[in-house]
Write a protein that holds these residues in place. Structure first.
Motif, mmCIF file in Angstrom:
data_model
loop_
_atom_site.group_PDB
_atom_site.id
_atom_site.type_symbol
_atom_site.label_atom_id
_atom_site.label_comp_id
_atom_site.label_asym_id
_atom_site.label_seq_id
_atom_site.Cartn_x
_atom_site.Cartn_y
_atom_site.Cartn_z
ATOM 1 N N ARG A 83 0.836 -1.202 0.000
ATOM 2 C CA ARG A 83 0.000 0.000 0.000
ATOM 3 C C ARG A 83 0.870 1.250 0.000
ATOM 4 O O ARG A 83 0.585 2.224 -0.713
ATOM 5 N N LEU A 84 1.933 1.235 0.782
ATOM 6 C CA LEU A 84 2.823 2.387 0.841
ATOM 7 C C LEU A 84 3.500 2.640 -0.501
ATOM 8 O O LEU A 84 3.694 3.785 -0.903
ATOM 9 N N ASP A 127 10.884 12.700 16.781
ATOM 10 C CA ASP A 127 9.801 12.984 17.719
ATOM 11 C C ASP A 127 8.620 12.067 17.422
ATOM 12 O O ASP A 127 8.734 11.063 16.738
ATOM 13 N N ASP A 128 7.474 12.446 17.937
ATOM 14 C CA ASP A 128 6.240 11.730 17.661
ATOM 15 C C ASP A 128 6.036 11.625 16.145
ATOM 16 O O ASP A 128 6.177 12.632 15.431
ATOM 17 N N PRO A 129 5.750 10.436 15.603
ATOM 18 C CA PRO A 129 5.609 10.274 14.148
ATOM 19 C C PRO A 129 4.606 11.235 13.521
ATOM 20 O O PRO A 129 4.851 11.754 12.423
ATOM 21 N N SER A 130 3.492 11.479 14.174
ATOM 22 C CA SER A 130 2.477 12.373 13.604
ATOM 23 C C SER A 130 3.015 13.785 13.430
ATOM 24 O O SER A 130 2.781 14.431 12.400
ATOM 25 N N ARG A 164 -1.016 11.117 4.603
ATOM 26 C CA ARG A 164 -0.603 11.325 5.988
ATOM 27 C C ARG A 164 -0.742 10.042 6.805
ATOM 28 O O ARG A 164 0.166 9.657 7.550
ATOM 29 N N GLU A 165 -1.866 9.366 6.648
ATOM 30 C CA GLU A 165 -2.080 8.120 7.392
ATOM 31 C C GLU A 165 -1.015 7.089 7.040
ATOM 32 O O GLU A 165 -0.460 6.411 7.918
ATOM 33 N N MET A 170 4.137 4.322 8.265
ATOM 34 C CA MET A 170 5.471 3.958 7.799
ATOM 35 C C MET A 170 6.534 4.350 8.826
ATOM 36 O O MET A 170 7.399 3.544 9.182
ATOM 37 N N VAL A 171 6.488 5.587 9.286
ATOM 38 C CA VAL A 171 7.486 6.063 10.254
ATOM 39 C C VAL A 171 7.408 5.258 11.548
ATOM 40 O O VAL A 171 8.429 5.006 12.200
#
Length: 245
Positions: A83-84, A127-130, A164-165, A170-171
């Motif tokens: 998918r990625l 940092d935080d993936p998001s 984004r999702e 992935m990260v």
């Protein structure tokens, strides 16, 4: 954050909490693991996505079932990477053209905006993936915006939620991601100089470096299938030779 997810996954694998048993709250888990609550929250979200825990709003987080067998986990990883790869193919189609156009249309005052976005991206790394993905996409969206093509920008904006999702996933899950910071810096340099060739090359380099990671599993599977087919063919031929008069 991947470390937090791995730690919680290991606890579930070792049977620390039985299926249906409630996990400690975010504050307790954060204190035990020595991380922030946001890292625990993101790790729990990913574990819930894999079906390992169940989040019941207003009640807490519960162990859902034993972790999937290794084979099932490998299949899930293969599907996620497939998918990625599709997402990155769309990115390449849009962002290469955006880089070419932006190099010819960018203004001096636009360079500062891109530098600010790139500095924030570098600051958010690790940092935080998001938060990191949001900073990364802000940089790339600005490049598309500077292409001056409203249709191109509309297409890129329309795929942003899916993009984004996929990038957060992935990260969070891929520890072997290549460092493409240099390619981002080269893209900015090419745009600042109005050099379309450099901007395009940097965009392709950055995207394909990650796409190679997604292709490794499918390539291996293809080679394995090819080898298997060859062995079967040789076996068939051998049987025919023995049976021949």
């Amino acid at each position: 954050m991947p470390r937090v997810e791995s730690a919680l996954r290991a606890m579930l694998t070792e049977g620390r909490w039985r299926p249906g048993e409630r996990l400690p709250n975010e504050v307790a888990l954060a204190a035990e693991l020595g991380v922030g609550r946001s890292s625990v929250r993101e790790a729990v979200r990913l574990l819930a996505h894999d079906g390992l825990v169940e989040v019941r709003h207003g009640s807490g987080t519960y162990a859902a079932r034993p972790p999937a067998p290794a084979g099932e986990g490998d299949m899930r990883r293969l599907l996620r990477r497939a998918r990625l790869r599709e997402v990155y193919e769309v990115r390449r189609a849009l962002e290469v053209e955006a880089a070419r156009l932006a190099a010819g249309r960018i203004r001096p005052e636009d360079i500062g905006r891109l530098r600010d976005h790139l500095a924030l991206r570098e600051k958010r790394a690790g940092d935080d993936p998001s938060a990191f993905v949001d900073a990364d996409l802000a940089f790339h969206r600005t490049v598309v915006e500077l292409s001056g093509n409203a249709v191109l920008l509309g297409l890129f904006t329309s795929v942003l939620p899916v993009l984004r999702e996929a990038l957060v996933e992935m990260v969070s899950h891929e520890p072997a991601l290549p460092d493409v910071s240099c390619a981002h810096a080269e893209l900015l340099d090419g745009l600042a100089r109005g050099d379309a060739d450099t901007a395009i090359a940097a965009t392709v380099s950055h995207l394909e470096a990650v796409m190679e990671l997604f292709g490794s599993d499918s390539d291996s599977a293809s080679e394995s299938n090819s080898s298997s087919d060859t062995s079967e063919l040789e076996s068939d031929n051998s049987e025919k030779e023995v049976a021949a008069p």
